[in-house]
Motif scaffolding. Structure first.
Motif, PDB file in Angstrom:
ATOM      1  N   GLY A 159      12.737  -4.792  -0.769  1.00 43.83           N
ATOM      2  CA  GLY A 159      12.230  -4.323   0.698  1.00 43.83           C
ATOM      3  C   GLY A 159      12.768  -2.967   1.087  1.00 43.83           C
ATOM      4  O   GLY A 159      11.986  -2.345   1.647  1.00 43.83           O
ATOM      5  N   LEU A 160      13.831  -2.668   0.684  1.00 44.13           N
ATOM      6  CA  LEU A 160      14.342  -1.173   1.038  1.00 44.13           C
ATOM      7  C   LEU A 160      13.591  -0.464   0.274  1.00 44.13           C
ATOM      8  O   LEU A 160      13.058   0.775   0.772  1.00 44.13           O
ATOM      9  CB  LEU A 160      15.643  -0.976   0.352  1.00 44.13           C
ATOM     10  N   VAL A 161      13.037  -0.294  -1.094  1.00 45.88           N
ATOM     11  CA  VAL A 161      12.017   0.487  -1.693  1.00 45.88           C
ATOM     12  C   VAL A 161      10.744   0.284  -1.125  1.00 45.88           C
ATOM     13  O   VAL A 161      10.188   1.439  -0.817  1.00 45.88           O
ATOM     14  CB  VAL A 161      12.065  -0.012  -3.133  1.00 45.88           C
ATOM     15  N   MET A 162      10.314  -0.520  -0.671  1.00 50.23           N
ATOM     16  CA  MET A 162       8.944  -0.827  -0.053  1.00 50.23           C
ATOM     17  C   MET A 162       8.813  -0.043   1.413  1.00 50.23           C
ATOM     18  O   MET A 162       7.783   0.623   1.943  1.00 50.23           O
ATOM     19  CB  MET A 162       8.253  -2.261   0.335  1.00 50.23           C
ATOM     20  N   SER A 163      10.262   0.298   2.166  1.00 47.49           N
ATOM     21  CA  SER A 163      10.255   0.936   3.200  1.00 47.49           C
ATOM     22  C   SER A 163       9.949   2.371   3.328  1.00 47.49           C
ATOM     23  O   SER A 163       9.679   2.884   4.053  1.00 47.49           O
ATOM     24  CB  SER A 163      11.398   0.476   3.990  1.00 47.49           C
ATOM     25  N   LYS A 164      10.565   3.024   1.976  1.00 47.86           N
ATOM     26  CA  LYS A 164      10.251   4.337   1.839  1.00 47.86           C
ATOM     27  C   LYS A 164       8.875   4.512   1.171  1.00 47.86           C
ATOM     28  O   LYS A 164       8.647   5.769   1.027  1.00 47.86           O
ATOM     29  CB  LYS A 164      11.346   4.620   0.692  1.00 47.86           C
TER      30      LYS A 164
END
Length: 325
Positions: free
Chosen positions: A91-96
């Motif tokens: 989810g952290l990667v997708m937020s970027k």
């Protein structure tokens, strides 16, 4: 039937590539440092605290068992929780991802047509002043370090003229649950300088490739036949020359776009652009293994998908590819 065979072959190659990448990435990140020391306070932590943290992170298991657990979690879509941010890693990667996609897309939307047109013009006027100017300028653009180019763009576009902001992402608008900056004028203004910093070297690369292809195609018999029939130079250039040089151009566009998604870290850091590449470098420095593996997996899948799309696009551009398939 042949198309299905080709598709199955591509899928098997992609699966093997992703498997090899996961093994190399997992072993590489687990051979560097100990993330426990970034989680606990070294000055006040006791050996028992370090032992409990090691067990909690699952680092007490052998590397091969950690890898098997990682693969099992990936199959279910779980990359673990970030050691540093305490958020789901994927989810952290997708937020970027939106920031990365819009920066790389706008840079390539500028680089691809401009570089192709400049290469066509230079190749069509081989040996003239225009050709030499484009060739020398492209050599300079490819030789300039990205950090120097970024700083010069900030100096000219932000400090001396004040036309553009020097960094940051600017205003964003929510769309499909993600924040996008290209949908606002302020966001586009913030996008301009970093997109140019990524686009200029790619313009030079595409222009040189298109120029060499144009010179080669202009000497072929079918081009001479087109001239003998009385076709205009513009029609020959865009109707016959461009399709024949499009395959290598599409290849380099796909590869460079994938590179911008993952490895434009210098430009993104200078312009304080919150992207996947910057997240990867920060996570490696902090030994945040779940985020590193989630980011590497995303980058690998992106490269595989881009290469597959490029291969499919070959058949659209060149009928000979469809016939051979």
């Amino acid at each position: 039937m042949a198309l299905i065979t080709v598709a199955m072959g591509r899928l098997s190659q992609a699966f093997l590539l992703l498997l090899v990448m996961s093994i190399i990435g997992f072993i590489g990140i687990h051979s560097v440092g100990n993330p426990v020391f970034n989680v606990v306070n070294i000055e006040t932590a006791t050996p028992e605290d370090i032992r409990r943290a090691t067990i909690a992170l699952g680092l007490d298991q052998p590397v091969w068992r950690q890898y098997l657990l990682f693969i099992g979690n990936v199959v279910t879509g779980n990359f673990g929780t970030s050691y540093i941010y305490h958020l789901p890693a994927f989810g952290l990667v997708m937020s970027k991802l939106p920031a990365t996609l819009e920066l790389a897309s706008i840079a390539m939307l500028v680089a691809a047509p401009v570089g192709t047109v400049l290469g066509l013009l230079a190749g069509r006027r081989n040996g003239t002043l225009l050709d030499r100017s484009i060739l020398k300028t492209s050599v300079f653009a490819l030789s300039v370090p990205s950090f120097w180019l970024s700083m010069m763009l900030i100096l000219l576009g932000a400090i001396l003229t004040g036309w553009f902001p020097s960094g940051g992402r600017g205003s964003t608008v929510s769309l499909l649950g993600q924040e996008w900056s290209f949908l606002t004028w302020n966001g586009l203004w913030h996008l301009t300088l970093p997109a140019l910093a990524l686009a200029i070297p790619n313009i030079a690369l595409i222009a040189r490739l298109a120029r060499s292809g144009t010179i080669e195609v202009e000497q072929l018999d079918f081009t001479r036949f087109c001239r003998a029939k009385g076709l205009s130079p513009r029609r020959i250039l865009f109707r016959h020359t461009l399709p024949n040089i499009s395959v290598p151009i599409v290849t380099i566009i796909g590869l460079q776009f994938g590179g911008m998604l993952a490895f434009a870290v210098v430009v993104e850091s200078i312009f304080a652009w919150p992207s996947v590449g910057k997240l990867l470098i920060d996570s490696i420095q902090l030994l945040d293994r779940p985020v590193v593996m989630a980011t590497l997996t995303f980058i690998s899948v992106a490269f595989v998908v881009l290469n597959a799309l490029v291969d499919l696009f070959y058949a659209v551009l060149d009928p000979r590819v469809r016939l051979s398939t």
